[in-house]
Scaffold this motif. Structure first.
Motif, PDB file in Angstrom:
ATOM      1  N   UNK A   1      18.242  49.032  16.050  1.00 20.86           N
ATOM      2  CA  UNK A   1      17.215  50.010  16.396  1.00 20.86           C
ATOM      3  C   UNK A   1      16.714  50.655  15.117  1.00 20.86           C
ATOM      4  N   UNK A   2      15.685  51.452  15.192  1.00 29.10           N
ATOM      5  CA  UNK A   2      15.159  52.131  14.007  1.00 29.10           C
ATOM      6  C   UNK A   2      16.138  53.164  13.467  1.00 29.10           C
ATOM      7  N   UNK A   3      17.125  53.535  14.280  1.00 29.40           N
ATOM      8  CA  UNK A   3      18.103  54.544  13.853  1.00 29.40           C
ATOM      9  C   UNK A   3      19.424  53.944  13.372  1.00 29.40           C
ATOM     10  N   UNK A   4      19.576  52.628  13.456  1.00 33.70           N
ATOM     11  CA  UNK A   4      20.866  52.014  13.163  1.00 33.70           C
ATOM     12  C   UNK A   4      21.278  52.153  11.704  1.00 33.70           C
ATOM     13  N   UNK A   5      20.305  52.006  10.785  1.00 31.35           N
ATOM     14  CA  UNK A   5      20.598  52.051   9.349  1.00 31.35           C
ATOM     15  C   UNK A   5      19.608  52.995   8.662  1.00 31.35           C
ATOM     16  N   UNK A   6      19.738  54.281   8.863  1.00 30.89           N
ATOM     17  CA  UNK A   6      18.729  55.227   8.371  1.00 30.89           C
ATOM     18  C   UNK A   6      18.672  55.345   6.840  1.00 30.89           C
TER      19      UNK A   6
ATOM     20  N   UNK B   1      15.741  41.750  11.281  1.00 31.88           N
ATOM     21  CA  UNK B   1      15.038  42.808  12.019  1.00 31.88           C
ATOM     22  C   UNK B   1      14.118  43.634  11.113  1.00 31.88           C
ATOM     23  N   UNK B   2      12.884  43.793  11.551  1.00 30.47           N
ATOM     24  CA  UNK B   2      11.919  44.571  10.769  1.00 30.47           C
ATOM     25  C   UNK B   2      12.320  46.044  10.718  1.00 30.47           C
ATOM     26  N   UNK B   3      13.125  46.488  11.692  1.00 35.16           N
ATOM     27  CA  UNK B   3      13.561  47.892  11.731  1.00 35.16           C
ATOM     28  C   UNK B   3      14.419  48.267  10.516  1.00 35.16           C
ATOM     29  N   UNK B   4      14.963  47.257   9.824  1.00 32.68           N
ATOM     30  CA  UNK B   4      15.793  47.520   8.648  1.00 32.68           C
ATOM     31  C   UNK B   4      14.978  48.006   7.455  1.00 32.68           C
ATOM     32  N   UNK B   5      13.674  47.778   7.509  1.00 28.69           N
ATOM     33  CA  UNK B   5      12.839  48.021   6.342  1.00 28.69           C
ATOM     34  C   UNK B   5      12.455  49.459   6.091  1.00 28.69           C
TER      35      UNK B   5
ATOM     36  N   UNK C   1      12.938  30.602   9.384  1.00 27.68           N
ATOM     37  CA  UNK C   1      12.345  31.663  10.206  1.00 27.68           C
ATOM     38  C   UNK C   1      12.821  33.037   9.722  1.00 27.68           C
ATOM     39  N   UNK C   2      14.054  33.119   9.210  1.00 23.56           N
ATOM     40  CA  UNK C   2      14.546  34.378   8.647  1.00 23.56           C
ATOM     41  C   UNK C   2      13.811  34.704   7.348  1.00 23.56           C
ATOM     42  N   UNK C   3      13.495  33.673   6.576  1.00 23.50           N
ATOM     43  CA  UNK C   3      12.704  33.890   5.356  1.00 23.50           C
ATOM     44  C   UNK C   3      11.328  34.434   5.717  1.00 23.50           C
ATOM     45  N   UNK C   4      10.737  33.881   6.766  1.00 21.09           N
ATOM     46  CA  UNK C   4       9.421  34.366   7.211  1.00 21.09           C
ATOM     47  C   UNK C   4       9.486  35.835   7.607  1.00 21.09           C
ATOM     48  N   UNK C   5      10.549  36.227   8.302  1.00 20.40           N
ATOM     49  CA  UNK C   5      10.663  37.628   8.715  1.00 20.40           C
ATOM     50  C   UNK C   5      10.889  38.525   7.498  1.00 20.40           C
ATOM     51  N   UNK C   6      11.588  38.010   6.465  1.00 14.66           N
ATOM     52  CA  UNK C   6      11.763  38.782   5.226  1.00 14.66           C
ATOM     53  C   UNK C   6      10.415  39.008   4.550  1.00 14.66           C
ATOM     54  N   UNK C   7       9.575  37.981   4.589  1.00 15.62           N
ATOM     55  CA  UNK C   7       8.248  38.112   3.978  1.00 15.62           C
ATOM     56  C   UNK C   7       7.371  39.085   4.761  1.00 15.62           C
TER      57      UNK C   7
END
Length: 877
Positions: A800-805, A822-826, A840-846
């Motif tokens: 979630x957006x709160x998992x790694x603040x 997860x984009x929420x990590x960003x 596919x994980x590389x694509x999500x990192x990009x």
């Protein structure tokens, strides 16, 4: 620099009186008198420190250092004999009386130095240092700056031009930071003369600041750009007001060249109008602390200047030798490029070597003969650079050296014990400094003081940062060849250490001369040296740094203890022993020992006799080591490090352990209430073995200082899997860094780790957790900043957006089944490293990178960095 050595010696005297009081009968009075006299020497060194560059001070300091060596040797020889087979009674009568020896030292060596101090005390310690010239002449321009044609740094120039053209909300300051000789001033001048800058900034001011900072001179130089009137009659306050007024009205570029201290910058800053947002200030400095202090708000970060590329070095070398790039003889191109490469990217080195090559034209202009002469230069560019011309490189480094406080000088010079281009682990370096007595005790621990010394030398650009850990701390460093050569020259002159090496088959210095030295370092030819049966009765440090490990035959197993009975430091991690060198346990003065033993099973009981030992590091391929030596009797032991599991004897008795800071790696079954009680001040603790045994035992909640914990579940493959993690209250209350390896836990147990609110760094390695899915949406890792996952079979990761603040760094390696990051990590992510993961994980990192870049464009901040390593962009095997 002798002050640190004196402080170290005084501490040794106190400990000798404490631990050997019963053996010092008849010597107490002489010890007390000696202690008082040594304190008088220390007082002189403190009182006269502002005269430390004067000849008489250096002479007295060297004599003090010689006295220190003699006192140490006298007492430690006595202690060695007293701890040996000979009884103290027989030893006192038939060998020598310690009381008589100390009295003789005081009369013959200490008193003459005190008389010399007395004769010169008024001149050196009482008088104030010379007042700085209030009207110094304009500093002479460095001859290495070619204002007509400056080469190199095209990319650096473009970056800095971009900073200067970028409009900010208020006055911006751009700092160019770099080590001596790297070309900071050259680059600044290149930008200063740039056509676009000349057009953009109608008023451009260049001010040399230099080491001997004088605010009046700086302010008058600025005012000369605005008025031809003589302003020297103004008071300091009036000058500052005039400068501030002039700079407030106009669009300007002000270059402050060679700012040495943050305090100097603070004075300059008082006259800069922050509201003048169209103007810019650019400074050059050797110190990163100056750049950090000069940074305005969250605007431009200090710019760390890189080294020259080979093509830039070659271009500059041709310019120095031939005046252009067209006239180099074809026969000289290959050797010329080799020489350019040997300059290691330092422009000032290129300039100096260029001067050497120009001088060769006096001997001949024949290309073939010149090639031979250039080949000779190529063999040792560093040596030529030090000995020819005006030693411009050495002088540049010397300027930095002379500004170092005393407590940093020996730490700095010590860097020359390492070979050229050697990558130096920060942990090892700081512990060596402590063992050598270079680190003065402060309010913080010795380790923290040593780490601060390292940080200071890096920030002064005298050491190069090689690698940081993921928390931004120095992990490894290097010393540039140019600076190393300077350190070596001064260190040999001051008798700090001696490198033993072969030259044309002959040792330099000769093996027979080893008896004169106090510290020896080796980079090669160690077995041959031992074959000469050396004797070094005064040698305190034996330092061996090979680029590749050297195997030592068993016949040389006793060579070190036989030759160097008073050894304090034994750094031999690059020497491979076939068995434990048992006679090392006779070296009772050892403070620091590193050994590399391929296969062995026992650390012998006689190690307990090394009551001075602070650091013991053993490299081995063995999985488990039985510790026969009683660490509870090793009262000074601070760091015990092995990769093998250390098995302790639960029956040991003793009062030691409270100084232990590092204990790694301990066998889980050896973690008993006694260990927890004795080693209550541990900061770093590691385990290797059956973790189920550890988790079912007592908790670590009483280890309040423990910050770093490593857990490796090293068990046979057919063993029962680890069922679960213990409850969060099992872990130390202030744990900041946790590493798990080979635990094969289900991802659902990650919720336990989320409950450790102090946790900042979490590393999961070698299948620490297994399973296809990790749902962390309901967990909150409140203070976690760094997450590393290496070797995992995870496919789906939900947060979630709160998992790694607070997560700022994410490292994913060998997770080739992971489909999506997860984009929420960003949210606060600044660094993402990926290696060998699904495309596919590389694509999500990009995609995360794109989002971060868009945020940075809106906020004018550029922080996020995506590092894509090998093995990315493919599906699972």
């Amino acid at each position: 620099m002798a002050e640190a050595a004196l402080t170290f010696l005084l501490g040794e005297l106190r400990d000798t009186l404490k631990w050997y009081h019963d053996l010092l009968s008849g010597s107490q009075n002489d010890f007390d008198l000696l202690n008082g006299e040594l304190n008088l020497m220390k007082k002189f060194l403190c009182d006269a420190s502002n005269r430390r560059e004067e000849k008489m001070f250096k002479e007295i300091e060297q004599q003090i250092r010689d006295v220190i060596y003699e006192v140490e040797d006298t007492i430690d020889k006595w202690l060695t004999a007293a701890k040996g087979k000979t009884t103290i009674g027989r030893f006192s009568k038939k060998k020598f009386s310690l009381a008589n020896e100390v009295k003789s030292l005081r009369d013959d060596r200490v008193q003459p130095v005190l008389n010399l101090i007395k004769d010169n005390y008024a001149a050196l310690a009482s008088a104030p240092p010379p007042a700085p010239d209030q009207h110094p002449s304009r500093p002479k321009k460095d001859q290495s700056i070619r204002r007509e044609k400056v080469v190199g740094f095209k990319d650096e120039e473009a970056t800095l031009l971009g900073y200067l053209m970028d409009e900010k909300e208020k006055l911006d300051v751009i700092s160019i930071i770099g080590m001596p000789g790297l070309g900071k001033t050259t680059l600044a001048w290149k930008i200063f003369e740039n056509e676009k800058i000349c057009y953009e900034f109608p008023i451009r001011i260049w001010v040399y600041v230099s080491q001997r900072f004088n605010s009046r001179d700086v302010f008058l130089n600025i005012l000369r750009k605005f008025t031809s009137n003589d302003m020297s009659g103004l008071s300091d306050e009036e000058l500052a007001q005039s400068v501030r007024a002039c700079l407030s009205k106009e669009k300007f570029l002000l270059v402050m060249d060679d700012v040495w201290r943050p305090e100097d910058w603070q004075v300059i800053q008082t006259v800069l109008p922050s509201s003048n947002k169209l103007s810019k200030v650019m400074i050059t400095s050797r110190l990163s602390t100056v750049g950090e202090r000069a940074k305005v708000g969250h605007f431009t970060e200090p710019h760390n200047l890189r080294f020259f590329k080979l093509e830039e070095s070659w271009e500059l070398l041709q310019l120095e030798v031939f005046g252009n790039e067209e006239d180099c003889f074809s026969e000289l191109v290959d050797i010329g490029m080799k020489i350019a490469d040997q300059c290691h990217g330092v422009p000032l080195t290129v300039v100096v070597v260029g001067g050497i090559l120009v001088d060769l034209f006096v001997k001949t202009r024949a290309p073939r003969l010149l090639k031979k002469l250039w080949d000779d230069v190529s063999h040792n560019v560093s040596k030529f650079a030090q000995n020819d011309e005006e030693k411009r490189i050495s002088e540049a480094v010397e300027l930095s050296y002379k500004t170092l406080p005393d407590h940093l000088r020996e730490c700095f010079l010590y860097m020359a014990v390492f070979p050229e281009e050697h990558v130096i682990p920060a942990w090892m370096l700081t512990r060596l400094w402590i063992a050598e007595g270079f680190v003065l005790p402060k309010e913080s621990s010795l380790e923290e003081a040593a780490e601060q010394n390292l940080s200071d030398l890096v920030s002064r650009n005298l050491l190069m940062l090689d690698h940081k850990n993921l928390m931004g701390e120095i992990k490894t460093c290097r010393v540039h060849d140019m600076i190393r050569a300077f350190c070596k020259d001064i260190a040999v002159e001051q008798k700090l250490f001696q490198e033993i090496r072969k030259n044309k088959g002959v040792f330099e210095p000769q093996v027979s001369e080893v008896q004169k030295f106090h510290r020896l370092c080796f980079h090669s030819d160690l077995p041959t040296f031992f074959s000469k049966k050396p004797k070094g009765p005064h040698v305190r440090s034996f330092l061996c740094f090979y680029k590749e490990p050297v195997n030592l035959e068993d016949k040389y197993l006793t060579s070190i203890p036989d030759a160097f009975a008073l050894l304090r430091v034994l750094e031999s991690i690059s020497v491979r022993f076939r068995q434990f060198p048992a006679k090392v346990t006779k070296l009772i003065h050892l403070r620091y020992v590193t050994l590399h033993i391929e296969e062995f099973s026992i650390l012998p009981e006689p190690l307990s006799q090394l009551w001075n030992l602070q650091t013991l590091v053993v490299e081995t391929k063995s999985r488990s080591i039985t510790m026969k030596a009683n660490i509870w009797k090793m009262y000074r032991l601070r760091h015990l490090k092995l990769k093998a599991a250390i098995v302790l004897d639960p029956k040991w008795v003793g009062e030691g352990g409270e100084n232990l800071q590092t204990l790694s790696r301990l066998a889980p079954e050896s973690f008993t209430p006694k260990v927890s009680e004795r080693a209550c001040n541990l900061i770093e603790l590691g385990f290797r073995g059956k973790l189920a045994t550890l988790f079912s035992a007592m908790s670590m909640e009483n280890l309040a200082l423990l910050e770093k914990l490593k857990l490796m579940n090293d068990v046979p493959s057919d063993s029962e899997p680890l069922p679960r993690l213990p409850q969060s209250n099992f872990f130390p209350p202030n744990l900041k860094r946790l590493t798990l390896s080979k635990t094969f836990l289900d991802w659902e147990h990650m919720s336990t780790l989320a409950e450790i609110q102090s946790l900042e760094v979490l590393k999961l390695k070698e299948n620490a957790f297994t399973g296809t899915s990790w749902n962390a949406a309901a967990s909150v890792f409140e203070n976690l900043q760094v997450l590393v996952i290496i070797d995992a079979d995870i496919i789906l990761w939900v947060v979630s957006t709160d998992s790694f603040p607070c997560l700022s760094c994410l490292v994913l390696k060998n997770c080739d089944k992971l489909e999506h990051i997860p984009v929420e990590l960003g949210k606060k992510l600044e660094l993402m490293e990926i290696e060998r993961i699904h495309r596919s994980a590389v694509d999500s990192a990009k995609r995360i990178e794109e989002v971060k870049r868009a945020e940075e464009e809106r906020s004018s901040k550029e922080r996020f960095k995506l590092q894509i390593g090998p093995g990315c962009g493919r599906g699972p095997n």
